[in-house]
Motif scaffolding. Structure first.
Motif, PDB file in Angstrom:
ATOM      1  N   ILE A  50       0.858  -1.185   0.000  1.00 14.26           N
ATOM      2  CA  ILE A  50       0.000   0.000   0.000  1.00 14.26           C
ATOM      3  C   ILE A  50       0.898   1.241   0.000  1.00 14.26           C
ATOM      4  CG2 ILE A  50      -1.805   1.272   1.214  1.00 14.26           C
ATOM      5  CD1 ILE A  50      -2.680  -1.369   2.461  1.00 14.26           C
ATOM      6  N   PHE A  51       0.730   2.075  -1.030  1.00 11.60           N
ATOM      7  CA  PHE A  51       1.477   3.329  -1.143  1.00 11.60           C
ATOM      8  C   PHE A  51       0.528   4.469  -0.768  1.00 11.60           C
ATOM      9  CE2 PHE A  51       3.500   0.322  -3.928  1.00 11.60           C
ATOM     10  CZ  PHE A  51       4.861   0.560  -3.792  1.00 11.60           C
ATOM     11  N   SER A  52       1.028   5.358   0.061  1.00 15.35           N
ATOM     12  CA  SER A  52       0.193   6.498   0.480  1.00 15.35           C
ATOM     13  C   SER A  52       0.951   7.812   0.235  1.00 15.35           C
ATOM     14  CB  SER A  52      -0.182   6.391   1.966  1.00 15.35           C
ATOM     15  OG  SER A  52       0.965   6.444   2.790  1.00 15.35           O
ATOM     16  N   LEU A  53       0.168   8.860  -0.148  1.00 15.62           N
ATOM     17  CA  LEU A  53       0.723  10.198  -0.404  1.00 15.62           C
ATOM     18  C   LEU A  53      -0.246  11.216   0.184  1.00 15.62           C
ATOM     19  CD1 LEU A  53       2.791  12.105  -1.804  1.00 15.62           C
ATOM     20  CD2 LEU A  53       1.326  11.979  -3.839  1.00 15.62           C
ATOM     21  N   SER A  54       0.260  12.095   1.064  1.00 18.67           N
ATOM     22  CA  SER A  54      -0.613  13.054   1.752  1.00 18.67           C
ATOM     23  C   SER A  54      -0.246  14.478   1.352  1.00 18.67           C
ATOM     24  CB  SER A  54      -0.497  12.896   3.271  1.00 18.67           C
ATOM     25  OG  SER A  54      -0.874  11.588   3.675  1.00 18.67           O
ATOM     26  N   GLY A  55      -1.255  15.348   1.368  1.00 17.38           N
ATOM     27  CA  GLY A  55      -1.058  16.779   1.092  1.00 17.38           C
ATOM     28  C   GLY A  55      -2.032  17.597   1.920  1.00 17.38           C
ATOM     29  N   SER A  56      -1.603  18.794   2.327  1.00 14.32           N
ATOM     30  CA  SER A  56      -2.452  19.650   3.166  1.00 14.32           C
ATOM     31  C   SER A  56      -3.404  20.515   2.358  1.00 14.32           C
ATOM     32  CB  SER A  56      -1.572  20.558   4.039  1.00 14.32           C
ATOM     33  OG  SER A  56      -0.720  21.347   3.222  1.00 14.32           O
ATOM     34  N   ASN A  57      -3.200  20.537   1.049  1.00 15.26           N
ATOM     35  CA  ASN A  57      -4.034  21.387   0.196  1.00 15.26           C
ATOM     36  C   ASN A  57      -4.534  20.541  -0.971  1.00 15.26           C
ATOM     37  OD1 ASN A  57      -5.232  23.287  -1.426  1.00 15.26           O
ATOM     38  ND2 ASN A  57      -3.586  24.806  -1.210  1.00 15.26           N
ATOM     39  N   ALA A  58      -5.809  20.699  -1.269  1.00 17.07           N
ATOM     40  CA  ALA A  58      -6.373  19.913  -2.369  1.00 17.07           C
ATOM     41  C   ALA A  58      -5.715  20.234  -3.696  1.00 17.07           C
ATOM     42  CB  ALA A  58      -7.874  20.136  -2.455  1.00 17.07           C
ATOM     43  N   ASN A  59      -5.138  21.429  -3.819  1.00 16.24           N
ATOM     44  CA  ASN A  59      -4.487  21.835  -5.058  1.00 16.24           C
ATOM     45  C   ASN A  59      -2.978  21.642  -5.019  1.00 16.24           C
ATOM     46  OD1 ASN A  59      -6.962  22.685  -6.180  1.00 16.24           O
ATOM     47  ND2 ASN A  59      -6.816  24.657  -5.098  1.00 16.24           N
ATOM     48  N   ASP A  60      -2.515  20.888  -4.041  1.00 18.53           N
ATOM     49  CA  ASP A  60      -1.075  20.631  -3.895  1.00 18.53           C
ATOM     50  C   ASP A  60      -0.551  19.910  -5.144  1.00 18.53           C
ATOM     51  OD1 ASP A  60       1.479  19.939  -3.170  1.00 18.53           O
ATOM     52  OD2 ASP A  60       0.946  19.357  -1.126  1.00 18.53           O
ATOM     53  N   GLY A  61       0.632  20.372  -5.640  1.00 14.61           N
ATOM     54  CA  GLY A  61       1.206  19.776  -6.840  1.00 14.61           C
ATOM     55  C   GLY A  61       1.566  18.313  -6.651  1.00 14.61           C
ATOM     56  N   HIS A  62       1.989  17.939  -5.458  1.00 15.56           N
ATOM     57  CA  HIS A  62       2.313  16.539  -5.199  1.00 15.56           C
ATOM     58  C   HIS A  62       1.078  15.656  -5.325  1.00 15.56           C
ATOM     59  CE1 HIS A  62       5.836  18.486  -3.346  1.00 15.56           C
ATOM     60  NE2 HIS A  62       6.472  17.331  -3.570  1.00 15.56           N
ATOM     61  N   ALA A  64      -1.529  16.361  -7.203  1.00 12.19           N
ATOM     62  CA  ALA A  64      -1.863  16.301  -8.630  1.00 12.19           C
ATOM     63  C   ALA A  64      -0.975  15.293  -9.354  1.00 12.19           C
ATOM     64  CB  ALA A  64      -1.709  17.684  -9.246  1.00 12.19           C
ATOM     65  N   ALA A  65       0.317  15.290  -9.031  1.00 10.57           N
ATOM     66  CA  ALA A  65       1.222  14.314  -9.644  1.00 10.57           C
ATOM     67  C   ALA A  65       0.871  12.900  -9.192  1.00 10.57           C
ATOM     68  CB  ALA A  65       2.659  14.655  -9.279  1.00 10.57           C
ATOM     69  N   GLY A  66       0.469  12.773  -7.928  1.00  6.31           N
ATOM     70  CA  GLY A  66       0.073  11.459  -7.418  1.00  6.31           C
ATOM     71  C   GLY A  66      -1.139  10.917  -8.151  1.00  6.31           C
ATOM     72  N   ARG A  67      -2.123  11.799  -8.409  1.00  9.59           N
ATOM     73  CA  ARG A  67      -3.301  11.355  -9.157  1.00  9.59           C
ATOM     74  C   ARG A  67      -2.918  10.931 -10.572  1.00  9.59           C
ATOM     75  NH1 ARG A  67      -5.442  16.145  -6.509  1.00  9.59           N
ATOM     76  NH2 ARG A  67      -6.780  15.505  -4.762  1.00  9.59           N
ATOM     77  N   ASN A  68      -1.956  11.641 -11.172  1.00 12.36           N
ATOM     78  CA  ASN A  68      -1.464  11.246 -12.498  1.00 12.36           C
ATOM     79  C   ASN A  68      -0.828   9.858 -12.431  1.00 12.36           C
ATOM     80  OD1 ASN A  68      -0.575  11.820 -15.359  1.00 12.36           O
ATOM     81  ND2 ASN A  68       1.438  11.601 -14.375  1.00 12.36           N
ATOM     82  N   GLY A  69      -0.065   9.621 -11.364  1.00 15.61           N
ATOM     83  CA  GLY A  69       0.560   8.302 -11.200  1.00 15.61           C
ATOM     84  C   GLY A  69      -0.474   7.203 -11.034  1.00 15.61           C
ATOM     85  N   VAL A  70      -1.561   7.470 -10.276  1.00 15.94           N
ATOM     86  CA  VAL A  70      -2.620   6.473 -10.100  1.00 15.94           C
ATOM     87  C   VAL A  70      -3.275   6.149 -11.442  1.00 15.94           C
ATOM     88  CG1 VAL A  70      -4.853   6.048  -9.033  1.00 15.94           C
ATOM     89  CG2 VAL A  70      -3.042   7.128  -7.697  1.00 15.94           C
ATOM     90  N   LYS A  71      -3.591   7.217 -12.208  1.00 10.92           N
ATOM     91  CA  LYS A  71      -4.250   7.010 -13.499  1.00 10.92           C
ATOM     92  C   LYS A  71      -3.367   6.216 -14.449  1.00 10.92           C
ATOM     93  CE  LYS A  71      -4.305  10.290 -16.475  1.00 10.92           C
ATOM     94  NZ  LYS A  71      -4.579  11.555 -17.215  1.00 10.92           N
ATOM     95  N   ARG A  72      -2.062   6.547 -14.490  1.00 12.25           N
ATOM     96  CA  ARG A  72      -1.161   5.849 -15.397  1.00 12.25           C
ATOM     97  C   ARG A  72      -0.959   4.385 -14.984  1.00 12.25           C
ATOM     98  NH1 ARG A  72      -0.926   8.914 -19.989  1.00 12.25           N
ATOM     99  NH2 ARG A  72      -0.363  11.083 -19.492  1.00 12.25           N
ATOM    100  N   LEU A  73      -0.800   4.169 -13.691  1.00 12.97           N
ATOM    101  CA  LEU A  73      -0.564   2.811 -13.216  1.00 12.97           C
ATOM    102  C   LEU A  73      -1.790   1.925 -13.438  1.00 12.97           C
ATOM    103  CD1 LEU A  73       1.627   1.118 -11.800  1.00 12.97           C
ATOM    104  CD2 LEU A  73       0.544   1.688  -9.621  1.00 12.97           C
ATOM    105  N   ARG A  74      -2.966   2.547 -13.374  1.00  9.31           N
ATOM    106  CA  ARG A  74      -4.202   1.810 -13.588  1.00  9.31           C
ATOM    107  C   ARG A  74      -4.357   1.379 -15.048  1.00  9.31           C
ATOM    108  NH1 ARG A  74      -9.469   2.145 -11.138  1.00  9.31           N
ATOM    109  NH2 ARG A  74      -8.753   3.871  -9.830  1.00  9.31           N
TER     110      ARG A  74
END
Length: 794
Positions: A50-62, A64-74
């Motif tokens: 299980i990989f987890s990535l946290s951010g304090s802001n919904a617009n955090d660049g990390h 956004a990049a994490g969501r890109n990684g989820v979409k690509r890996l899927r």
């Protein structure tokens, strides 16, 4: 619809509480801002990552990049890319702040850096393992660049993980983007999240954000540079801190150095394509890579190539890294055997690799495949399983053997190949102790009964040996029904001398299962005959057996005289039941020290009867109850010989006693009436009574002598049989006997002195009453006339 689209992009679920996985301890390292946790499924407990990535802001660049990684890996699937299972986002509130966490669930993996430390490989084995791993990552990068026109942009040691089978897989897709080199109008950044990549991993054009040059370069230019960085970190054992360190090539293998330098070319267009690296590099040509590659494309190989490969594999496996063999090669081999793509010699390699596992791992990784292989129709697979059964037979549970294995093995008993029949027979030494009494009595003994009359003498011999070895696993009723018949009626009369010797040895090994009556009436008479056997080895064994069984009978005699009747009827010398060796084979037998508890069958408690029929006669013996123990007060000679009960195991219909066996074979002994000394016949009783009382006129009485005992004896026969040993007539002072002095001279008749006087009634001549001719016969004593009258029914 909107909910579905949101789930595709952002994941599924609403938080960690709804995640169908348990989050465990984290690993010490992971790529970027991600945290890598161990985990298990809530449903069945299977391991996951299980990989987890946290951010304090919904617009955090990390994020956004994490969501890109989820979409690509899927969406990207490849054998050398991390397998995606599940993802979700969770929001947590801490006062006025909102924390968003992205979770990705994948197959269970481990960071490459930690796995390398755990394996601790050195020298050639380390180079072979690294070559195999780099080969896998290069193929994944080639797939992205050449087939999908994607740029990973972040190839490094941190972006590689290792599966439980020690496969290397590529992940960390946060920076992944399409290669838009054909779009000359684009001037913005092609890699939207390239700022996540450390500067030490960036080539010069990416470091300078020269997007025009990047778009003119080949799609693999950036990722080929990343492969060079991965190779440096792998062999140097240190994390890359600055680009200049890549010039230090001391740790790079010489066979890989030219390709390493081409990967890090300063000109993007001259960098080596990852596909060319896989195809042409000398470094990847080693035993481990070739072996695993052959196994993965096994279906494309012909039968000759498969046979050659699997015959070399056992020796090759010893030279490869042990952990890789057990965690990678062994599962591949088991799978190929299970689905029929591997040749029969692969079974030898499977069992050799399995011998390096612990007993628990062997039961979970190898035994399920072996059990499935028993259902194979391939005769070569069957032969391999039976030849090596001593290596895995002890690990099979009794339930598996009885319910899944035996039914398939039993087909070999009736196989047309004598070699396979013999292998099946020998396998029972390992499997029989695990069979239920129902299977042994209802199936196994039927097959063994047929094999004991097999056309192959070696199979007949080994069947006898097997019965002696598994006797302790038969219940008492089955032993009494089978063993003596199998060993005496069949084995001791076999035309093959080793078969007769095996019968003698089997009787000795199972002597503790026979009572004294069986030993005296059924075993010893059959063994004594073999003391004059033409074969010297059989004679020697017969003499030893006679001594052993006579000692048992003597112990019974001593106990009876001393008044100790406890266990007097059973064999007094424990046989030890030592395993008999195969007479005609080199199969190594394992000693069995534990004896299975015998469970009496439902029918064994009732009186067991058997009707013995003879083809030459319509006479049927009356049913007789088996005598298990003999009382010390009874005369052994008066006890009836045990009769085997009716059964379907192949031995129940055999004759038990010595006389019955001879009668069934019609060997010329049918017409001889056995002498019954303990009970004198009525005629002899009359004669004895006549000696003890004064002579008087007796009343005619009918004797119940059997016809065979009243055969007509002429004077010449009397002279021949008794003339030389007849006692002289006693001198009596009392009234002389009434002697008949008519025509026949009875002076030489041994019975004349004690015969009773003739009766007052006159008997009719035989010629008149029976029609047997007019031949004159000599007059006989009165007692004999009485017998003849009785036999004729008058």
């Amino acid at each position: 619809m909107l909910k579905f689209l949101k789930g595709v992009v952002a994941g599924s679920g609403s938080g960690p509480n709804n995640l169908p996985y348990n989050i465990g301890d984290p690993y010490s390292s992971a790529w970027g801002s991600w945290t890598h946790h161990r985990g298990t499924s809530k449903d069945d407990g299977t391991p996951v990552s299980i990989f987890s990535l946290s951010g304090s802001n919904a617009n955090d660049g990390h994020l956004a990049a994490g969501r890109n990684g989820v979409k690509r890996l899927r969406t990207v699937r490849h054998p050398n890319i991390l397998s995606f299972l599940h993802s979700t986002e969770a929001e947590t509130f801490d006062g006025s702040a909102t924390k968003v966490t992205i979770y990705i669930v994948t197959e269970p993996v481990m960071p490459l850096s930690e796995k390398i430390k755990e394996l601790g490989l050195e020298g050639t084995q380390r180079d072979e393992y690294y070559a195999w791993g780099l080969h896998r990552i290069a193929k994944a990068v080639s797939f992205l660049n050449n087939d999908c026109k994607l740029v990973h942009g972040n190839v490094s040691l941190a972006s590689v993980v290792v599966t439980q089978t020690l496969d290397w897989k590529l992940h960390a897709f946060d920076v992944l983007s399409e290669f838009d080199g054909n779009n000359e109008a684009s001037t913005g950044p092609m890699l939207q999240y390239e700022w996540l990549v450390g500067s030490q991993y960036k080539p010069t054009e990416l470091l300078k954000s020269d997007w025009a040059t990047i778009r003119k370069s080949p799609p693999w230019a950036i990722d080929s540079w990343g492969l060079g960085c991965l190779i440096y970190e792998l062999f140097s054992g240190m994390k890359l801190s600055k680009t200049e360190e890549l010039r230090n090539t001391a740790s790079i293998p010489k066979s890989l150095l030219p390709d390493y330098q081409r990967l890090l070319s300063s000109m993007p267009s001259r960098r080596l394509n990852s596909s060319k690296l896989v195809e042409n590099s000398e470094y990847f040509q080693n035993k481990l890579v070739d072996t695993i590659h052959f196994m993965e494309i096994l279906n494309l190989k012909d039968s000759v190539e498969k046979d050659t490969f699997f015959r070399k594999l056992p020796n090759l496996a010893e030279q490869l890294p042990r952990q890789i063999v057990l965690k990678k090669l062994l599962p591949l081999l088991a799978s190929s055997l299970e689905f029929g793509s591997a040749a029969a010699p692969a079974l030898t390699a499977l069992l050799k690799m399995g011998s390096w596992l612990s007993s628990e791992e062997f039961s979970t990784k190898v035994l399920p495949t072996i059990v499935k292989l028993f259902a194979s129709n391939d005769r070569a697979i069957r032969v391999g399983l039976l030849q090596h059964i001593d290596q895995y037979g002890e690990s099979l549970s009794a339930q598996v053997v009885d319910e899944q294995v035996y039914s398939h093995v039993a087909t070999g008993f009736s196989d047309t190949s004598a070699f396979l029949r013999e292998l099946t027979l020998k396998s029972m030494l390992v499997l029989a102790p695990k069979l239920s009494q129902r299977t042994i009595s209802g199936s196994l003994l039927k097959y063994l009964s047929k094999l004991q009359v097999d056309e192959e003498p070696a199979i007949r011999t080994n069947t006898t040996i097997l019965l002696g070895n598994i006797a302790s696993y038969l219940n008492e009723g089955t032993r009494k029904r089978v063993l003596i018949n199998a060993f005496t009626v069949r084995a001791l009369r076999d035309t093959f001398s080793p078969g007769r010797g095996a019968g003698v040895m089997a009787l000795c090994a199972t002597s503790s299962y026979y009572d004294v009556t069986e030993i005296a009436t059924r075993i010893l008479p059959n063994i004594v005959v073999l003391t004059i056997d033409p074969d010297s080895d059989v004679r020697s064994k017969a003499f030893q057996a006679v001594d052993q069984f006579l000692q048992i009978v003597k112990q019974y005699h001593d106990k009876t005289n001393s008044g100790d009747t406890t266990g007097a009827a059973s064999g007094g010398i424990p046989s030890g039941n030592a395993l008999l060796g195969w007479a005609m084979s080199s199969l190594t037998l394992k000693s069995k020290t534990s004896e299975q508890t015998s469970v009496a069958s439902a029918n064994s408690s009732a009186p067991l009867t058997s009707v013995i029929s003879h083809a030459s006669s319509a006479v049927t013996d009356s049913p007789t109850t088996i005598s298990v123990r003999v009382s010390s007060s009874d005369d052994i000679a008066n006890q009836p010989a045990p009769v085997s009960p009716t059964s379907t195991d192949g031995w129940g219909e055999l004759d038990n006693g010595l006389h019955e066996g001879h009668e069934s074979e019609k060997d010329g002994w049918d017409d001889i009436e056995p002498l019954e000394e303990p009970k004198p016949s009525p005629s002899l009783a009359n004669i004895q009574a006549a000696q003890k009382r004064p002579v008087s006129q007796p009343k005619p009485q009918v004797s119940n002598l059997r016809p065979k005992n009243t055969a007509k004896i002429t004077k010449n026969e009397d002279d021949d049989l008794w003339g030389s040993i007849a006692a002289p007539a006693p001198r009596l002072t009392s009234k002389p006997l009434n002697m008949k002095t008519s025509g026949t001279d009875d002076d030489d008749d041994p019975w004349a002195a004690i015969a009773a006087p003739a009766p007052t009634t006159r008997a009719k001549p035989l010629s008149a009453g029976r029609g047997r001719g007019a031949k004159p016969t000599a007059s006989k004593l009165g007692a004999q006339r009485i017998n003849r009258t009785s036999s004729s029914g008058m």
